[in-house]
Scaffold this active site. Sequence first.
Site, PDB file in Angstrom:
ATOM      1  N   GLU A 163      45.300  23.651  -5.490  1.00 32.64           N
ATOM      2  CA  GLU A 163      43.915  23.176  -5.442  1.00 32.64           C
ATOM      3  C   GLU A 163      43.821  21.782  -6.080  1.00 32.64           C
ATOM      4  OE1 GLU A 163      40.797  25.825  -6.658  1.00 32.64           O
ATOM      5  OE2 GLU A 163      41.998  27.631  -6.333  1.00 32.64           O
TER       6      GLU A 163
ATOM      7  N   ASP B   6      45.466  27.296  -9.647  1.00 34.61           N
ATOM      8  CA  ASP B   6      44.624  28.434 -10.027  1.00 34.61           C
ATOM      9  C   ASP B   6      45.439  29.719  -9.882  1.00 34.61           C
ATOM     10  OD1 ASP B   6      42.317  29.721 -10.801  1.00 34.61           O
ATOM     11  OD2 ASP B   6      41.559  29.910  -8.756  1.00 34.61           O
TER      12      ASP B   6
ATOM     13  N   HIS C  83      42.792  28.776   4.784  1.00 37.71           N
ATOM     14  CA  HIS C  83      43.106  29.762   3.745  1.00 37.71           C
ATOM     15  C   HIS C  83      42.247  31.020   3.913  1.00 37.71           C
ATOM     16  CE1 HIS C  83      44.048  31.534  -0.131  1.00 37.71           C
ATOM     17  NE2 HIS C  83      42.770  31.506  -0.472  1.00 37.71           N
TER      18      HIS C  83
HETATM   19 CA    CA Z   1      41.178  29.678  -6.523  1.00 40.70          CA
END
Ligand code: CA
Length: 424
Positions: A210, A242, A142
Amino acid sequence: MSVHPNNPALKSWIEVPQNSDFPIQNLPFGIFKTAQSTERVGIRIGDFVIDLKVLFVLGYLENLPFELSDFDNKYLNSLMEKGKKGTRDLRNRISKLLDSNFTDLQKNEHHVGQVLIPIDQVTMCMPVKIGDYTDFYSSREHATNVGTMFRDPANALLPNWLWIPVGYHGRASSVILSGQDIHRPKGQIKPDPNADPIFAPCRNLDFELETAFITFDGKALGDSISTAEAEDYIFGMCLFNDWSARDIQTWEYVPLGPFLAKNFASSISPWIVTMDALEPFKCDGPEQEPKVLSYLEFEGQKSYDINLSVNLQPENGEENLICRSNLKYMYWNMSQQLAHHTVNGCNIKCGDLMGSGTISGPTEDSYGSMLELAWKGTKPLKLSDGTERKFIQDNDTVIMRGYCEKDGVRVGFGEVKAKILPAK
Ligand code: CA
């Protein structure tokens, strides 16, 4: 006679559907209410919830360090105050009560009727009163993807990234339960890089795939938790979306990092799966090179093999699978995150929430955000209804799921789901 609650051979006298996330080997904790009852602690098995308040009142939880108020409670925090040993003993007791080889509860039909509630009769509630929320940035894939898109492909990772489990302090007040819809946030964006910013609804709304972990009480201010001790301070895990406003983020994040782009909402799944239940699914993580500083070194397996997926569902449409990832790809593990978080003497508290950071895998279909999946809008995703997505549109629903599987046992998290409503 005592049987380990993770034993794959365990069977419950309560029927558990095949492929359920919630066999007797899981037994996650949550808070629920019904039309007749107030919020209380429950444990999930199959398509039922065990009412721990009633179980306590009926005398099945004796000789454990709990009182009625720990179960007759709007949050799990009071129960979590009993720490690793107390909560482990509690899960072990429930496991025994639900084990087909033990008849204490099973034989008492009248009690079973009071304790066992079908899942379709309960409303799930926020499980934890979250004190502080910290979010990490621990997926190398990421961080590399984001660095490639926004900075320099040749130097995608910033120089500190391979040395520090990078993180920031988020906002706990806007962490919400799965199922709660979210209005598109508004803020300052700069659609024309050569013009002044404007105030408008976010145009590049994104999710972040997440997981999160919930902590027990830590040590006193000034003390640190080592990687060897870290798991004793973690109660369990949940799924975590998130939500992120990429256009607001791009304009605001220099020099202090995320602010309004991240604090409008973060969704969690309702069942907290204990670290004890996840123990059989430990695995090796990625090799760490350069060698980490000594306080980040660890022994044994500290990563977890948790299959993760993201589905996008347009209004009145079907679910589209848009991402498959796995927690095992994470470069920095949770023990390292907690050791780093406390190495300066920062004190963690019972009920703190720590996000993993977006969990992207090595392949294009394993990226954990729309930003990466559609590569900054240059590769729109095609949905089954013929429409395309660069980011999340109004009335889209995002659903994340996660589960582990080994030796014929599946231990899962259920789902975290939320719909995006138009800006207020
Ligand atoms: Ca985050």
